[in-house]
Motif scaffolding. Sequence first.
Motif, PDB file in Angstrom:
ATOM      1  N   GLN A  30      14.457   4.087  -7.537  1.00  0.00           N
ATOM      2  CA  GLN A  30      15.762   4.555  -7.982  1.00  0.00           C
ATOM      3  C   GLN A  30      16.684   3.351  -8.103  1.00  0.00           C
ATOM      4  O   GLN A  30      16.556   2.393  -7.334  1.00  0.00           O
ATOM      5  N   PRO A  31      17.649   3.381  -9.038  1.00  0.00           N
ATOM      6  CA  PRO A  31      18.525   2.234  -9.221  1.00  0.00           C
ATOM      7  C   PRO A  31      19.431   2.000  -8.009  1.00  0.00           C
ATOM      8  O   PRO A  31      19.799   2.926  -7.300  1.00  0.00           O
ATOM      9  N   ASN A  32      19.776   0.737  -7.797  1.00  0.00           N
ATOM     10  CA  ASN A  32      20.663   0.283  -6.724  1.00  0.00           C
ATOM     11  C   ASN A  32      20.131   0.630  -5.338  1.00  0.00           C
ATOM     12  O   ASN A  32      20.900   0.901  -4.423  1.00  0.00           O
ATOM     13  N   ARG A  33      18.823   0.604  -5.165  1.00  0.00           N
ATOM     14  CA  ARG A  33      18.192   0.781  -3.861  1.00  0.00           C
ATOM     15  C   ARG A  33      17.223  -0.369  -3.646  1.00  0.00           C
ATOM     16  O   ARG A  33      16.708  -0.942  -4.606  1.00  0.00           O
ATOM     17  N   TYR A  34      16.966  -0.689  -2.387  1.00  0.00           N
ATOM     18  CA  TYR A  34      16.000  -1.747  -2.126  1.00  0.00           C
ATOM     19  C   TYR A  34      14.709  -1.162  -1.570  1.00  0.00           C
ATOM     20  O   TYR A  34      14.704  -0.102  -0.952  1.00  0.00           O
ATOM     21  N   TYR A  35      13.616  -1.883  -1.830  1.00  0.00           N
ATOM     22  CA  TYR A  35      12.288  -1.461  -1.426  1.00  0.00           C
ATOM     23  C   TYR A  35      11.529  -2.664  -0.902  1.00  0.00           C
ATOM     24  O   TYR A  35      11.775  -3.799  -1.320  1.00  0.00           O
ATOM     25  N   ASP A  36      10.578  -2.422  -0.006  1.00  0.00           N
ATOM     26  CA  ASP A  36       9.713  -3.465   0.517  1.00  0.00           C
ATOM     27  C   ASP A  36       8.343  -3.327  -0.135  1.00  0.00           C
ATOM     28  O   ASP A  36       7.635  -2.349   0.097  1.00  0.00           O
ATOM     29  N   LEU A  37       7.970  -4.310  -0.944  1.00  0.00           N
ATOM     30  CA  LEU A  37       6.670  -4.343  -1.605  1.00  0.00           C
ATOM     31  C   LEU A  37       5.813  -5.397  -0.933  1.00  0.00           C
ATOM     32  O   LEU A  37       6.325  -6.254  -0.206  1.00  0.00           O
ATOM     33  N   ASP A  38       4.497  -5.363  -1.187  1.00  0.00           N
ATOM     34  CA  ASP A  38       3.642  -6.439  -0.706  1.00  0.00           C
ATOM     35  C   ASP A  38       4.129  -7.753  -1.301  1.00  0.00           C
ATOM     36  O   ASP A  38       4.738  -7.781  -2.376  1.00  0.00           O
ATOM     37  N   ARG A  39       3.844  -8.857  -0.625  1.00  0.00           N
ATOM     38  CA  ARG A  39       4.386 -10.165  -0.991  1.00  0.00           C
ATOM     39  C   ARG A  39       4.153 -10.482  -2.463  1.00  0.00           C
ATOM     40  O   ARG A  39       3.034 -10.444  -2.951  1.00  0.00           O
ATOM     41  N   LEU A  40       5.251 -10.778  -3.164  1.00  0.00           N
ATOM     42  CA  LEU A  40       5.211 -11.166  -4.571  1.00  0.00           C
ATOM     43  C   LEU A  40       5.464 -12.662  -4.674  1.00  0.00           C
ATOM     44  O   LEU A  40       6.248 -13.222  -3.911  1.00  0.00           O
ATOM     45  N   GLN A  41       4.815 -13.306  -5.623  1.00  0.00           N
ATOM     46  CA  GLN A  41       5.001 -14.736  -5.823  1.00  0.00           C
ATOM     47  C   GLN A  41       6.234 -14.974  -6.676  1.00  0.00           C
ATOM     48  O   GLN A  41       6.160 -15.140  -7.886  1.00  0.00           O
ATOM     49  N   ALA A  42       7.408 -14.935  -6.034  1.00  0.00           N
ATOM     50  CA  ALA A  42       8.670 -15.149  -6.739  1.00  0.00           C
ATOM     51  C   ALA A  42       9.677 -15.720  -5.759  1.00  0.00           C
ATOM     52  O   ALA A  42       9.611 -15.469  -4.557  1.00  0.00           O
ATOM     53  N   GLU A  43      10.601 -16.493  -6.269  1.00  0.00           N
ATOM     54  CA  GLU A  43      11.643 -17.088  -5.444  1.00  0.00           C
ATOM     55  C   GLU A  43      12.716 -16.047  -5.130  1.00  0.00           C
ATOM     56  O   GLU A  43      12.871 -15.061  -5.849  1.00  0.00           O
ATOM     57  N   VAL A  44      13.481 -16.300  -4.069  1.00  0.00           N
ATOM     58  CA  VAL A  44      14.608 -15.438  -3.726  1.00  0.00           C
ATOM     59  C   VAL A  44      15.643 -15.540  -4.843  1.00  0.00           C
ATOM     60  O   VAL A  44      15.872 -16.611  -5.403  1.00  0.00           O
ATOM     61  N   ASP A  45      16.273 -14.432  -5.197  1.00  0.00           N
ATOM     62  CA  ASP A  45      17.246 -14.287  -6.288  1.00  0.00           C
ATOM     63  C   ASP A  45      16.606 -14.349  -7.675  1.00  0.00           C
ATOM     64  O   ASP A  45      17.312 -14.363  -8.679  1.00  0.00           O
ATOM     65  N   ARG A  82      10.018 -11.079   3.848  1.00  0.00           N
ATOM     66  CA  ARG A  82      10.059 -10.635   5.232  1.00  0.00           C
ATOM     67  C   ARG A  82       8.652 -10.397   5.747  1.00  0.00           C
ATOM     68  O   ARG A  82       7.682 -10.570   5.013  1.00  0.00           O
ATOM     69  N   ARG A  83       8.586  -9.956   6.986  1.00  0.00           N
ATOM     70  CA  ARG A  83       7.323  -9.538   7.587  1.00  0.00           C
ATOM     71  C   ARG A  83       7.524  -8.154   8.159  1.00  0.00           C
ATOM     72  O   ARG A  83       8.575  -7.835   8.701  1.00  0.00           O
ATOM     73  N   GLY A  84       6.515  -7.317   8.011  1.00  0.00           N
ATOM     74  CA  GLY A  84       6.588  -5.952   8.485  1.00  0.00           C
ATOM     75  C   GLY A  84       6.430  -5.866   9.998  1.00  0.00           C
ATOM     76  O   GLY A  84       6.290  -6.887  10.685  1.00  0.00           O
ATOM     77  N   PRO A  85       6.437  -4.654  10.540  1.00  0.00           N
ATOM     78  CA  PRO A  85       6.273  -4.483  11.984  1.00  0.00           C
ATOM     79  C   PRO A  85       4.860  -4.858  12.427  1.00  0.00           C
ATOM     80  O   PRO A  85       3.906  -4.782  11.654  1.00  0.00           O
ATOM     81  N   LYS A  86       4.744  -5.264  13.675  1.00  0.00           N
ATOM     82  CA  LYS A  86       3.450  -5.666  14.202  1.00  0.00           C
ATOM     83  C   LYS A  86       2.592  -4.437  14.495  1.00  0.00           C
ATOM     84  O   LYS A  86       3.056  -3.477  15.096  1.00  0.00           O
ATOM     85  N   VAL A  87       1.369  -4.495  14.044  1.00  0.00           N
ATOM     86  CA  VAL A  87       0.396  -3.432  14.279  1.00  0.00           C
ATOM     87  C   VAL A  87      -0.672  -4.003  15.198  1.00  0.00           C
ATOM     88  O   VAL A  87      -1.257  -5.049  14.908  1.00  0.00           O
ATOM     89  N   ILE A  88      -0.917  -3.328  16.312  1.00  0.00           N
ATOM     90  CA  ILE A  88      -1.920  -3.775  17.274  1.00  0.00           C
ATOM     91  C   ILE A  88      -3.244  -3.078  16.981  1.00  0.00           C
ATOM     92  O   ILE A  88      -3.307  -1.856  16.874  1.00  0.00           O
ATOM     93  N   VAL A  89      -4.306  -3.876  16.870  1.00  0.00           N
ATOM     94  CA  VAL A  89      -5.654  -3.354  16.668  1.00  0.00           C
ATOM     95  C   VAL A  89      -6.430  -3.649  17.945  1.00  0.00           C
ATOM     96  O   VAL A  89      -6.614  -4.807  18.309  1.00  0.00           O
ATOM     97  N   TYR A  90      -6.855  -2.609  18.647  1.00  0.00           N
ATOM     98  CA  TYR A  90      -7.563  -2.769  19.918  1.00  0.00           C
ATOM     99  C   TYR A  90      -8.901  -2.067  19.827  1.00  0.00           C
ATOM    100  O   TYR A  90      -8.970  -0.862  19.596  1.00  0.00           O
ATOM    101  N   GLN A 106       2.279  -7.514   8.174  1.00  0.00           N
ATOM    102  CA  GLN A 106       2.134  -7.582   6.726  1.00  0.00           C
ATOM    103  C   GLN A 106       3.256  -8.413   6.124  1.00  0.00           C
ATOM    104  O   GLN A 106       4.418  -8.271   6.503  1.00  0.00           O
ATOM    105  N   GLU A 107       2.911  -9.278   5.178  1.00  0.00           N
ATOM    106  CA  GLU A 107       3.904 -10.083   4.450  1.00  0.00           C
ATOM    107  C   GLU A 107       4.517  -9.208   3.365  1.00  0.00           C
ATOM    108  O   GLU A 107       3.801  -8.631   2.548  1.00  0.00           O
ATOM    109  N   LEU A 108       5.847  -9.078   3.351  1.00  0.00           N
ATOM    110  CA  LEU A 108       6.539  -8.195   2.420  1.00  0.00           C
ATOM    111  C   LEU A 108       7.590  -8.955   1.630  1.00  0.00           C
ATOM    112  O   LEU A 108       8.067 -10.014   2.043  1.00  0.00           O
ATOM    113  N   THR A 109       7.967  -8.383   0.499  1.00  0.00           N
ATOM    114  CA  THR A 109       9.076  -8.881  -0.308  1.00  0.00           C
ATOM    115  C   THR A 109      10.057  -7.740  -0.491  1.00  0.00           C
ATOM    116  O   THR A 109       9.682  -6.659  -0.947  1.00  0.00           O
TER     117      THR A 109
END
Length: 124
Positions: A30-45, A82-90, A106-109
Amino acid sequence: MAETSTSRSEAPDTGVYAIAEASGQQFWLQPNRYYDLDRLQAEVDATITLDNVLLVKDAKGTTLGKPFVKDASVELKVMAHRRGPKVIVYKMRPKKKTRRKNGHRQELTRVMVQSISVGGKAIS
């Protein structure tokens, strides 16, 4: 006796959105909302354009692509990496004294949806 029906289908819905494919996943954008996607190869701004738009909903109606909507695009602005929350694998095997603990972040953009356009005209 006069009846007044107020069903959902008769109420005008002016919500504009698009369903687009990014990072191998489909997102409801939706317009004017932010989302976290998997890491994209792009600079900030930087500005990214998604051309794999599966569905567009605007005031006129809904346009469904087969598989993609022709001449539709979503323009995103990269806000931060950014980086997502830590997930523990036991993993543990009982009675074998085998234990393994591992963590993953997870590495996020984070991106902001600037505009949704169809046929070169911005609908939002």
